[in-house]
Design an enzyme around this catalytic site. Sequence first.
Site, PDB file in Angstrom:
ATOM      1  N   LYS A 273       0.855  -1.193   0.000  1.00  0.00           N
ATOM      2  CA  LYS A 273       0.000   0.000   0.000  1.00  0.00           C
ATOM      3  C   LYS A 273       0.885   1.236   0.000  1.00  0.00           C
ATOM      4  O   LYS A 273       1.717   1.416   0.883  1.00  0.00           O
ATOM      5  CB  LYS A 273      -0.901   0.008   1.237  1.00  0.00           C
ATOM      6  CG  LYS A 273      -1.713   1.292   1.412  1.00  0.00           C
ATOM      7  CD  LYS A 273      -2.446   1.307   2.749  1.00  0.00           C
ATOM      8  CE  LYS A 273      -3.112   2.653   3.002  1.00  0.00           C
ATOM      9  NZ  LYS A 273      -3.772   2.726   4.330  1.00  0.00           N
ATOM     10  N   ASP A 278      -2.479  10.609   3.173  1.00  0.00           N
ATOM     11  CA  ASP A 278      -3.876  10.217   3.348  1.00  0.00           C
ATOM     12  C   ASP A 278      -4.632  11.245   4.186  1.00  0.00           C
ATOM     13  O   ASP A 278      -4.530  11.262   5.415  1.00  0.00           O
ATOM     14  CB  ASP A 278      -3.952   8.842   4.019  1.00  0.00           C
ATOM     15  CG  ASP A 278      -5.390   8.368   4.179  1.00  0.00           C
ATOM     16  OD1 ASP A 278      -6.273   8.907   3.478  1.00  0.00           O
ATOM     17  OD2 ASP A 278      -5.624   7.462   4.991  1.00  0.00           O
ATOM     18  N   LYS A 285     -10.221  13.123   7.621  1.00  0.00           N
ATOM     19  CA  LYS A 285      -9.787  12.760   8.969  1.00  0.00           C
ATOM     20  C   LYS A 285      -9.955  13.952   9.906  1.00  0.00           C
ATOM     21  O   LYS A 285      -9.774  15.106   9.502  1.00  0.00           O
ATOM     22  CB  LYS A 285      -8.315  12.335   8.960  1.00  0.00           C
ATOM     23  CG  LYS A 285      -8.030  11.037   8.242  1.00  0.00           C
ATOM     24  CD  LYS A 285      -6.544  10.725   8.276  1.00  0.00           C
ATOM     25  CE  LYS A 285      -6.222   9.454   7.505  1.00  0.00           C
ATOM     26  NZ  LYS A 285      -6.753   8.247   8.133  1.00  0.00           N
ATOM     27  N   ASP A 296       1.623   6.625   5.339  1.00  0.00           N
ATOM     28  CA  ASP A 296       0.659   5.655   4.832  1.00  0.00           C
ATOM     29  C   ASP A 296       1.151   4.909   3.595  1.00  0.00           C
ATOM     30  O   ASP A 296       0.420   4.107   3.024  1.00  0.00           O
ATOM     31  CB  ASP A 296      -0.673   6.350   4.542  1.00  0.00           C
ATOM     32  CG  ASP A 296      -1.873   5.450   4.818  1.00  0.00           C
ATOM     33  OD1 ASP A 296      -1.713   4.457   5.549  1.00  0.00           O
ATOM     34  OD2 ASP A 296      -2.962   5.739   4.294  1.00  0.00           O
ATOM     35  N   ASP A 355     -12.016   7.086   3.489  1.00  0.00           N
ATOM     36  CA  ASP A 355     -10.810   6.899   4.292  1.00  0.00           C
ATOM     37  C   ASP A 355     -10.448   5.418   4.426  1.00  0.00           C
ATOM     38  O   ASP A 355      -9.450   5.078   5.043  1.00  0.00           O
ATOM     39  CB  ASP A 355     -10.990   7.523   5.681  1.00  0.00           C
ATOM     40  CG  ASP A 355      -9.667   7.696   6.416  1.00  0.00           C
ATOM     41  OD1 ASP A 355      -8.625   7.754   5.746  1.00  0.00           O
ATOM     42  OD2 ASP A 355      -9.679   7.778   7.663  1.00  0.00           O
ATOM     43  N   GLU A 357      -9.350   3.657   2.004  1.00  0.00           N
ATOM     44  CA  GLU A 357      -8.857   3.699   0.626  1.00  0.00           C
ATOM     45  C   GLU A 357      -7.754   2.701   0.339  1.00  0.00           C
ATOM     46  O   GLU A 357      -7.564   2.276  -0.803  1.00  0.00           O
ATOM     47  CB  GLU A 357      -8.373   5.117   0.288  1.00  0.00           C
ATOM     48  CG  GLU A 357      -6.952   5.467   0.700  1.00  0.00           C
ATOM     49  CD  GLU A 357      -6.716   5.389   2.208  1.00  0.00           C
ATOM     50  OE1 GLU A 357      -5.588   5.061   2.605  1.00  0.00           O
ATOM     51  OE2 GLU A 357      -7.641   5.663   2.989  1.00  0.00           O
ATOM     52  N   ARG A 359      -7.426  -0.404   1.023  1.00  0.00           N
ATOM     53  CA  ARG A 359      -7.927  -1.682   0.513  1.00  0.00           C
ATOM     54  C   ARG A 359      -8.352  -1.584  -0.951  1.00  0.00           C
ATOM     55  O   ARG A 359      -8.354  -2.585  -1.663  1.00  0.00           O
ATOM     56  CB  ARG A 359      -9.084  -2.168   1.394  1.00  0.00           C
ATOM     57  CG  ARG A 359     -10.311  -1.292   1.426  1.00  0.00           C
ATOM     58  CD  ARG A 359     -11.215  -1.553   2.620  1.00  0.00           C
ATOM     59  NE  ARG A 359     -10.611  -1.079   3.858  1.00  0.00           N
ATOM     60  CZ  ARG A 359     -11.153  -1.222   5.061  1.00  0.00           C
ATOM     61  NH1 ARG A 359     -12.325  -1.829   5.192  1.00  0.00           N
ATOM     62  NH2 ARG A 359     -10.549  -0.765   6.125  1.00  0.00           N
TER      63      ARG A 359
END
Length: 511
Positions: A273, A278, A285, A296, A355, A357, A359
Site C-alpha cells: 500500500k 492520506d 480525517k 501511509d 478513508d 482507501e 484496501r
Amino acid sequence: MTALTLSTAGAATLRADALVVGVAKGPKGAIVAAGAEAVDKAFDGKLAGVLDALGASGAEGEVTKLPAPAGLKVPVVLAVGLGPVPEKDESFDEEVLRRAAGAAARALHGSKKAGFALPLEDASAVTAVAEGALLGAYAFTAYQGGEKKAGNGKDSGPKQPLAEVALLGAKPRDKEHKAAAERAAVVAAEVNVARDLVNTPPNDLTPEAFAAVASAAAKENGIKVQVLDEKALVKGAYGGIMGVGKGSENPPRLVKLTYTHPKAEKTLAFVGKGITYDSGGISLKPAGHNETMKCDMAGAAAVFASVVAAAKLGLKVNVTGWLALAENMPSGSATKPGDVLRMYSGKTVEVLNTDAEGRLVLGDALTKASEENPDAIVDVATLTGAMVLALGDRTFGIMANDDAFRTSIHEIAEEVGESSWPMPLSAELRKTMDSPTADIANMGVRMGGGLVAGLFLQEFVGEGITWAHLDIAGPAFHEGAPHGYTPKGGTGSAVRTLVRLAERTATGDLG
C-alpha cells in the site's frame, strides 16, 4: 550509510572514539559480558564494580558512558545493558543483542568510529549485533541544517550518525562470519531506505516521485521495472487505484518491480500500500489524525526495499514487487461516499468511507499480482487503526488464507525481531460488507475492523493462491522516544520479515 568492518584488532589495541561492551543483570549487580575481557582487565578487573558505583544495573537497553583507563586506545567505554544473565548453557537472545547494539549506536551519534565488543558466539550473533548497530545509527537529517551559526561559521546542523562500526570478536576470514556481516549490511541499508521514504515529506514524495525513486534503484540493481501512469491505469480499468487518486493533483501510479534468478524454483509476489498522503478524502480525517499520514506508504516502502535486498543478496527466488501508489485528497473530482467503483478484477465496490482507501488500491494490485500465479502473495499495509487498538504500536497483525503460511510468517517475523501476531479471518464478518448496490462495500462493522479489511482484500486474491496480509499500522511509524535500534519516525517495519521469507523460500526451508 554507516560503514561496517570486522576488525582484527583487540579491544585493548583498537583506535576509535569509543568501545562498546555488554553488561548483564546478575543476582547481585552488574556482570561484565563476554567480549569485554580485555576492557575489564584494563579496569583491573573492577569494571562491574565501577558500573555498580555509577548506578548501572545491566538492565536491557541501559547505557552508561565512562572514561577509559590507561591500557586502552579509546577515550570512552560505553557499557550497554543486556538484561538478565542467560540460564546455564544458553546464549543471549539475538534480539537482545540487536537492541543493545542499536541503543549503543544511537548514544554515539556524532562519533566517527566505535568498536563493538559484545558477545559473538556464532554467525547469528554477528548478524544481530551488526544489524542492531547499523539500524541504531540511523538518522533522517535531509531537511535539517544548512545554516551557519552567526559569527563562527560552524555548521549548526544535527549530529551525524556514527560513521563506522567495527565488530570485535568476529572473524574476518571466517566465511560464515563474513557472510553474516555482509547480509546484515544489505538488510540494514534497505530498512534505512524504507525509513527514509516514510520520513520524506509528502510534498516531495508524490506517487510520481516514489515511482522515480523505485525505478532508479531497480535499474541500478538489475531489477526490471514497469510504471503505469494515470493514462495507463484508466486504459487498464484500475478502478480502485484511480478511484482513490483522482481527487489529487498528483496522479497515481502502479509500479511493478521484477527480480528473477536463473536457478529460482519459486516465485513470491509482494504487494504494498503506497498512499503517499492520506487526508481521508471526502471522509476527511479529524484534527490530530493528519499529521503523520505521510507514513501511509510504509507498506510500499517495505516491498520496494525487500525486492532490492533480494536482488543485492542474489537470492535464488523470483520476487515481484507491486507498489500501489496514490494520494488520497478531497476535491471536486474526488470519489464520494456512495460512489461505486469497478475494480480491475471487474468486481464493483460501493465506497461507504473514502478513508478506507488502502484496501481499494491493494485490491487492484492483488488482482494484477494474481494473474502471474505466484507461489504466494504477501501484501503489506498500514491498513487499519483497529489493528493498532488490538495489538498496540509495536506489533503487526498477520492474516492469511492458509494457516500454515500464516504460522510460518509469524515464526519468521519473531526470528528476525519483528513483533507480530496471527489474526483470524472470521467468515461471519464478510456479510457485513454486503451492499444493496454493488458486489461488496469497502466497509463493514466497526468492531473487528482490521479483520474486515483482511476479508475485503481476500476477495481480490486469485483462486488457489496462497496469500497473507500484514497490517503494519502500529509499528510502521514510531511517535515516541527512540528505543533500541528503533528511531523516532519511520521504522522500516516488515522489511526484515519479507527478506527472511524470500531467503527461506529460496532454500526450500519454509514451514
